[in-house]
Write a protein that holds these residues in place. Structure first.
Motif, PDB file in Angstrom:
ATOM      1  N   ASP A 165       0.838  -1.121   0.004  1.00 15.93           N
ATOM      2  CA  ASP A 165      -0.065   0.119   0.061  1.00 15.93           C
ATOM      3  C   ASP A 165       0.865   1.295   0.050  1.00 15.93           C
ATOM      4  N   MET A 166       1.330   1.607  -1.000  1.00 15.52           N
ATOM      5  CA  MET A 166       2.057   2.850  -1.333  1.00 15.52           C
ATOM      6  C   MET A 166       1.864   3.762  -2.477  1.00 15.52           C
ATOM      7  N   LEU A 167       2.298   5.024  -2.304  1.00 12.61           N
ATOM      8  CA  LEU A 167       2.034   5.867  -3.533  1.00 12.61           C
ATOM      9  C   LEU A 167       3.178   6.510  -3.831  1.00 12.61           C
ATOM     10  N   VAL A 168       3.502   6.654  -5.366  1.00  8.80           N
ATOM     11  CA  VAL A 168       4.761   7.290  -5.777  1.00  8.80           C
ATOM     12  C   VAL A 168       4.499   8.669  -6.454  1.00  8.80           C
ATOM     13  N   VAL A 169       4.927   9.566  -5.930  1.00 13.02           N
ATOM     14  CA  VAL A 169       4.710  10.955  -6.483  1.00 13.02           C
ATOM     15  C   VAL A 169       6.128  11.593  -6.719  1.00 13.02           C
TER      16      VAL A 169
ATOM     17  N   SER B 196      -8.438   5.477 -25.737  1.00 13.23           N
ATOM     18  CA  SER B 196      -7.985   4.451 -26.544  1.00 13.23           C
ATOM     19  C   SER B 196      -7.535   3.481 -25.620  1.00 13.23           C
ATOM     20  N   ASP B 197      -7.326   2.188 -26.226  1.00 15.48           N
ATOM     21  CA  ASP B 197      -6.938   0.836 -25.479  1.00 15.48           C
ATOM     22  C   ASP B 197      -5.559   0.620 -25.962  1.00 15.48           C
ATOM     23  N   ASP B 198      -4.609   0.861 -25.122  1.00 15.62           N
ATOM     24  CA  ASP B 198      -3.126   0.653 -25.257  1.00 15.62           C
ATOM     25  C   ASP B 198      -2.534  -0.166 -24.080  1.00 15.62           C
ATOM     26  N   GLY B 199      -3.120  -1.495 -24.455  1.00 18.67           N
ATOM     27  CA  GLY B 199      -3.034  -2.316 -23.165  1.00 18.67           C
ATOM     28  C   GLY B 199      -1.789  -2.848 -23.122  1.00 18.67           C
ATOM     29  N   ALA B 200      -0.634  -2.254 -23.861  1.00 20.57           N
ATOM     30  CA  ALA B 200       0.785  -2.785 -23.766  1.00 20.57           C
ATOM     31  C   ALA B 200       1.519  -1.828 -22.978  1.00 20.57           C
ATOM     32  N   GLU B 201       1.299  -0.666 -22.624  1.00 18.88           N
ATOM     33  CA  GLU B 201       1.853   0.493 -21.870  1.00 18.88           C
ATOM     34  C   GLU B 201       1.299   0.843 -20.630  1.00 18.88           C
ATOM     35  N   TYR B 202       2.129   1.136 -19.731  1.00 12.02           N
ATOM     36  CA  TYR B 202       1.924   2.066 -18.305  1.00 12.02           C
ATOM     37  C   TYR B 202       2.197   3.276 -18.575  1.00 12.02           C
ATOM     38  N   TYR B 203       0.877   4.216 -18.169  1.00 12.97           N
ATOM     39  CA  TYR B 203       1.154   5.539 -18.243  1.00 12.97           C
ATOM     40  C   TYR B 203       0.733   6.082 -16.848  1.00 12.97           C
ATOM     41  N   PRO B 204       1.324   7.048 -16.335  1.00 10.22           N
ATOM     42  CA  PRO B 204       1.066   7.585 -15.006  1.00 10.22           C
ATOM     43  C   PRO B 204       0.010   8.781 -15.204  1.00 10.22           C
ATOM     44  N   HIS B 205      -0.446   9.054 -13.949  1.00  5.59           N
ATOM     45  CA  HIS B 205      -1.261  10.177 -13.989  1.00  5.59           C
ATOM     46  C   HIS B 205      -0.552  11.515 -13.864  1.00  5.59           C
ATOM     47  N   ILE B 206      -0.811  12.453 -14.547  1.00  2.30           N
ATOM     48  CA  ILE B 206      -0.129  13.786 -14.767  1.00  2.30           C
ATOM     49  C   ILE B 206      -1.015  14.939 -14.220  1.00  2.30           C
TER      50      ILE B 206
ATOM     51  N   LYS C 114      -5.718  21.404   0.399  1.00  2.00           N
ATOM     52  CA  LYS C 114      -6.477  21.130  -0.680  1.00  2.00           C
ATOM     53  C   LYS C 114      -5.742  20.243  -1.907  1.00  2.00           C
ATOM     54  N   LEU C 115      -4.647  20.723  -2.302  1.00  2.19           N
ATOM     55  CA  LEU C 115      -3.693  20.160  -3.154  1.00  2.19           C
ATOM     56  C   LEU C 115      -3.394  18.852  -2.676  1.00  2.19           C
ATOM     57  N   ARG C 116      -3.023  18.743  -1.240  1.00  2.44           N
ATOM     58  CA  ARG C 116      -2.304  17.548  -0.750  1.00  2.44           C
ATOM     59  C   ARG C 116      -3.317  16.604  -0.695  1.00  2.44           C
ATOM     60  N   SER C 117      -4.864  16.805  -0.413  1.00  2.00           N
ATOM     61  CA  SER C 117      -5.720  15.957  -0.446  1.00  2.00           C
ATOM     62  C   SER C 117      -6.027  15.300  -1.789  1.00  2.00           C
ATOM     63  N   GLN C 118      -5.946  16.193  -2.636  1.00  2.64           N
ATOM     64  CA  GLN C 118      -6.145  15.641  -3.889  1.00  2.64           C
ATOM     65  C   GLN C 118      -5.243  14.831  -4.486  1.00  2.64           C
ATOM     66  N   ILE C 119      -3.821  14.976  -4.207  1.00  2.04           N
ATOM     67  CA  ILE C 119      -2.815  14.075  -4.797  1.00  2.04           C
ATOM     68  C   ILE C 119      -2.800  12.821  -4.063  1.00  2.04           C
ATOM     69  N   LEU C 120      -2.969  12.674  -2.735  1.00  2.00           N
ATOM     70  CA  LEU C 120      -2.936  11.671  -2.060  1.00  2.00           C
ATOM     71  C   LEU C 120      -4.164  10.909  -2.463  1.00  2.00           C
ATOM     72  N   ALA C 121      -5.156  11.298  -2.929  1.00  2.00           N
ATOM     73  CA  ALA C 121      -6.504  10.686  -3.439  1.00  2.00           C
ATOM     74  C   ALA C 121      -6.510  10.012  -4.807  1.00  2.00           C
ATOM     75  N   MET C 122      -5.333  10.294  -5.555  1.00  2.00           N
ATOM     76  CA  MET C 122      -5.152   9.776  -6.526  1.00  2.00           C
ATOM     77  C   MET C 122      -4.971   8.255  -6.691  1.00  2.00           C
ATOM     78  N   PRO C 123      -5.561   7.663  -7.873  1.00  2.04           N
ATOM     79  CA  PRO C 123      -5.699   6.142  -8.173  1.00  2.04           C
ATOM     80  C   PRO C 123      -4.261   5.738  -8.095  1.00  2.04           C
ATOM     81  N   ARG C 124      -3.957   4.507  -7.348  1.00  2.00           N
ATOM     82  CA  ARG C 124      -2.873   4.105  -7.004  1.00  2.00           C
ATOM     83  C   ARG C 124      -2.787   2.683  -8.170  1.00  2.00           C
TER      84      ARG C 124
END
Length: 507
Positions: free
Chosen positions: A192-196, A346-356, A459-469
């Protein structure tokens, strides 16, 4: 005692015969045959189990009660006592040493014989509960004399201790672009970790923002931030504070990665003026600086859940070109089956992309105007249309109640964008408000068009920590596994053929 294990009366009879034989040399009572090997054994001096002879003199003190075992040693040996007629153990005292270390009072000497047969069993059962020695043995087994198979209590306690708390950031990648292993001691075996991570041009406030998101507050002194911010001296000479990649993990198991500035002119100036030797694959200093920035960005796009792009004005088109180039050159990593849909649908099932997340730091009051805010979202959406990075749908300023008069559907093309105002103290704002010509409003804060800086950071911290992992690879990674995975990705980025070919085309 005879070696065949006869009954108790026979043993007492032999004892009487021995006393008469030693006192007056009486050959024994009539009718008793002492010839042959038995006679030799009877007239030989009695030897102890350790090989020494009995001391001369009367043996009246050897009463049967001395032959009995102490209370703490009765139950377990009696269960394993040999049957009548079986061989007697030569050194049963070794069993007592293993259990009691021969240090308890009342332990019989080594020469004391161990009784067997019905009489000895009766003596052992007198005044003794069968379960008492068992508890004594268990209690002794938990002490310092426990066997090697017992679990060390210190090992069990160390597993229950909380993870070590970091007080400042450490290097994950140094200024020579080499991987560092010092962060391994702060990681745990849990998933259970989040990398930012964070990217930005020089002087945009990346380190300050990462410190405020991780462990510090705006009211603290910036000299104590976990990510060291630019000093006044560095600002005056146009230098950069961060080099390589800095690592920090919070008690909530959130990993923050601060990076050196993208396309930094101060790093380029340092390379040129100090005549630093470039790697053999790079011919020009500006090519080396650009490739360093692309390597760091491609690395973050592979190992992070969230990547923050910081700008201090809106907007620089070169930043978006740089992001698209890093996306093109990032290592190919498989994506999880449930996480295959990209930001553009689009379906790009071969690659992982992060949230920006696009963070506008040092925003002015006009930037918080709803009309200007809507235009900013529209521009970013147009620039990132063909990108697979997840730049929309996971962060919203409208949901934070920053603009109470706006409806949730006001931003039809809302991207992951957040605005932070210029950091200032409350005393400064009160001074500015009281500098007007109307004394009636001298005690009221001036209109800023947005909440206070501390509220916006919260508010920014709350939004960042709530991002999907999202799952970073096809397997679920623990913190330690993520560290090894990131080390392999960094090594692959430095040896990437795509980056090498791109570097050759830049020359």
């Amino acid at each position: 005692m005879s070696e065949s294990g006869h009954s108790q009366p026979g043993m007492y009879g032999q004892g009487r015969r021995r006393r008469r034989r030693r006192g007056d040399r009486d050959p024994g009572p009539p009718g008793q045959n002492l010839s042959g090997p038995s006679r030799d054994r009877e007239y030989q001096p009695r030897e102890r189990r350790d090989g020494s002879e009995d001391p001369p003199g009367p043996l009246i003190q050897k009463t049967p009660i001395i032959l009995a075992k102490p209370p703490g040693e009765r139950a377990k040996p009696s269960q394993n006592a040999p049957l009548s007629g079986g061989p007697v153990l030569e050194k049963p005292i070794m069993l007592m040493k293993a259990r009691d270390d021969a240090g308890k009072p009342g332990t019989p000497p080594e020469g004391a014989a161990q009784p067997s047969g019905p009489g000895s069993s009766k003596i052992e059962r007198e005044g003794q509960r069968p379960t008492q020695p068992v508890y004594q043995i268990q209690n002794r087994g938990m002490g310092a004399s426990a066997s090697s198979s017992a679990v060390d209590p210190m090992v069990g306690q160390s597993k229950l201790l909380p993870p070590e708390k970091m007080k400042h950031s450490i290097k994950l990648v140094d200024d020579q672009m080499n991987w560092c292993d010092s962060a391994m001691e702060y990681l745990r075996d849990q998933t259970d970790m989040l990398v930012v991570g964070i990217l930005g041009l020089q002087g945009t406030g990346k380190s300050t923002i990462m410190s405020l998101l991780s462990a510090n507050t705006p009211e603290e002194d910036q000299r104590g931030y976990v990510f060291r911010a630019q000093t006044q001296e560095i600002k005056e000479r146009g230098g950069n504070q961060s080099t390589g990649i800095d690592f920090f993990i919070t008690q909530e198991r959130v990993i923050f990665l601060d990076t050196q500035p993208m396309l930094s002119p101060s790093i380029l100036d340092h390379l040129i003026n100090n005549d630093r030797k470039l790697p053999p694959e790079y011919n020009l200093p500006h090519t080396y600086v650009e490739m360093q920035s692309l390597q760091i960005a491609a690395f973050l796009f592979t190992v992070c859940h969230v990547v923050i792009v910081v700008q201090d004005w809106f907007t620089d088109l070169n930043v978006y070109r740089f992001l698209q180039t890093a996306e093109m050159l990032k290592p190919s990593t498989p994506s999880a089956s449930h996480d295959s849909t990209g930001s553009s649908g689009s379906d790009d099932g071969a690659e992982y992309y992060p949230h920006i997340v696009f963070l506008q730091n040092k925003a002015r009051r006009d930037d918080f105007c709803p009309r200007n805010l809507k235009n900013m979202h529209m521009v970013v959406d147009k620039l990132m249309t063909h990108s697979h990075l997840r730049y929309k749908g996971t962060l919203s300023m409208v949901d934070c109640n920053i603009f109470p008069g706006l409806g949730l559907d006001y931003l039809s093309t809302e991207v992951n964008m957040f605005l932070l105002p210029v950091q200032e103290n409350d005393e400064d704002s009160l001074t500015k408000a009281g500098s007007g010509t109307y004394p009636l409003f001298s005690l009221l804060p001036g209109y800023r068009g947005h909440p206070s800086f501390s509220t916006m950071v919260s508010k920014l911290r709350s939004q960042i920590l709530a991002m999907p992992r999202c799952q970073l690879s096809h397997t679920i990674l623990t913190e330690k596994n993520w560290f090894h995975y990131a080390a392999r990705i960094w090594d692959g980025v430095k040896k990437s053929s795509a980056l090498s070919e791109y570097s050759r085309l830049l020359c």
